[in-house]
Design an enzyme around this catalytic site. Sequence first.
Site, short mmCIF file in Angstrom:
data_model
loop_
_atom_site.label_atom_id
_atom_site.label_comp_id
_atom_site.label_asym_id
_atom_site.label_seq_id
_atom_site.Cartn_x
_atom_site.Cartn_y
_atom_site.Cartn_z
N TYR A 180 -5.90 4.93 -7.17
CA TYR A 180 -5.96 5.07 -5.72
C TYR A 180 -7.35 4.60 -5.28
O TYR A 180 -8.22 5.38 -4.97
CB TYR A 180 -5.71 6.52 -5.32
N TYR B 30 0.85 -1.19 0.00
CA TYR B 30 0.00 0.00 0.00
C TYR B 30 0.89 1.24 0.00
O TYR B 30 1.53 1.57 0.99
CB TYR B 30 -0.89 -0.02 1.23
#
Lengths: 143, 409
Positions: B364, B313
Site C-alpha cells: 500500500y 487503485y
Amino acid sequence: MTVEYNPDQKIPHPAMWGVLYKSSTPFWEGVKNKKIMLQKCKSCGNLLNPPRPMCPKCQSQENEWITAKGTGKIYSWVTFNEAPHPAFKAPYAAVLVELDEGPRIVSNMVDVKPEDLEIGMAVEVTFEDVAEDLTLPKFRKAG
Amino acid sequence: MLQEYMDRKYRTDNKPSVEANLIKNNVAIVGIGQTQYTKNSGRDELDLACEAIQNAVDDAGLKMSDIDGFDTFILDRLSLPMLINSLGTPNVRFSCEVSGGGGAGCAVAVHAAAAVATGQADYVCCYRSLNEASGHRYGRGDDFIEYMPVALTPNYGYIWPLGFVTPLGWAGVWGRRWMHEFNITREQLGWWPVVLREYAQNNPEATYFGRPMTHEDYMESPMIVDPLKLHDCCVNTDGAAAYIITTVERAKDLKQTPAIIAASAQCCPIEQEIQTIYQRPSISGLVETWYVGQELYRVAECGPDDIDVAQLYDPYSIGGIIQLEELGFCERGEGGKFVEGGDNIRIDGKIPCNTAGGLLSEAYLHGWNLVIEGVRQIRGTSYNQVKDVELSMVTGGPGVASSGIILRR
C-alpha cells in the site's frame, strides 16, 4: 442496540470541525434542540446537505433553514467489527439514512442490531445525549 | 461531469482539443525506484524516501543534481525542505502537493508531466514514503485525527461523532449499495484478492510473496467492516517509492526504455469528500473513475479493448472491481460476474489487473507501486509480464477526486 462508548475516551466532537465554517452551526444548534435542520437555497429551493455557503445549482448565497420531518429509509450501512477509534465499542453499525426530504445523513440505530439491518427499512429520528456537551441525531425503526 | 455520468454520455464539445494537449506523447516516466516493502522498517520516512529517490535517479541514468522538481499528494508527513536538504538537489524550481488523497495516485504524474511539458522543470521526481505498518495508519480513525489535520474539514463533523471514521467504512457504504443494486456476491468479490495474491507469488518484493491464498481462505477470513473482509482490504506497508518524469526528447539520452504518457486525466467531481459521495443521485457507481476513463480514451484515441494491462487503485476489492465497470472493461453492474473464477483479470485474460499484486498483496504505497508496475509492463520487466504490451493503464483511487494515465512504448 445503540452504540456503546468507552467512558474514559473523548468522542470526536463536531465542533472540532464544524467551527471552521459558520455554515454548519445551525445544524448543530438544531440537534441540541432535538431537530434535524436542513439548509435550503432561498433562490431555487435546493436542499443543501451538508450545508455550504453557496448553492451549487444556482450560485445563490441566500439560504434559510427548514426542520426535517425526521423520517426516512436506510439507504446503506456498514458494521464495524473492530473499533476504528477508542471512543467506540465494536461491533456497531453506521447507517446512511435517506431523509424523506431527499438529503442523506450518517447516523446510528438505537434499537436494531447490525445483523437485522435492511436497505429500505423505514426509520425515524431520536436524539441521544452521548456526552455532557454532545447530542447526536440517531434513528429507530419507524412505527 | 455528474450530469454527463448520469446520462452516460461523455461530451467532447466541452473538452480541450487533443491537438492542444502538450503532455500527450511528449512526456515519459524514465526512472523508477523503491525500497523494500516491510512491516517495520526501523527507519524514518525521510530516510526511506532518500533511498527510493536515489534508486529512481540511478535507474534513469541521471545524477541527483539533475532533479529540479518534486511532486507528491496530500497526507504526506515528509517535509519537502528536509528532503531537499538531504538530497542536496541544488536547482529545485517546481514543487507540488496534489489534493485528493489516493485519488491523486496518478494526478501527481499528471502535474509533474504538465510541469516538464511547459518548461517549469526538466526532471520531476514523484515520491511517497510511509511507515504505515509500524507508524501512523491512515486507515485508523484516531491516527487520522491526530496526525493528519489537513483532513479536518467541516463535513467530518457530520460523520465522525457517529463512529464513521475510516476509509473502509466510507467505501463500505457505497460498496454495499453497489452489491445490493446489482446482486454482487461475496464469492464474486473474493476473486479480485485471490488473483492479486497469485500475482504476488511471482513478485519477491511483494508483501505477500510466499504466502498464497485460496478462495476458501478468503471466504474464511474475518469480516472487518461489513461488507469488507480482511482480505478485501489493502495491506499496511513501511516503505518508499519514487519515479522520474521528463520529456520524451530528453529521455532519448537516458538509460531506460521510456514509458511515454499517451494520455493523462484528473477530475474533481461534485459531492465527494474522502469517499463520502452520499448526496449524489446514485452511489452505486463512481463518476470520477468513469470520467477519467472517458478522458483517457479520448486523449489517447483508443478504447478499453486497446488496453493491454491495467493497474487499478484498489485499497479494497470493491474499489478495484467497480473500476472495471466504470472504465468499460465490462458492463455496469457486471463487475462481479466479470471477476468470477478470476480468468478475465489473470495474465492471459481480457484485462490483466494489478500484475505485481496491487495494493492488496504487493504494497500500500498509495499507488506509487501501481505506477511503477505500469512502467515495468511497458519496459517488459514485470514479474508477471503481459505479452507485447502497447498500452498500459494506471488509475487513482475511487470515490474521491481521481486521476489516471495511459502509458505506451
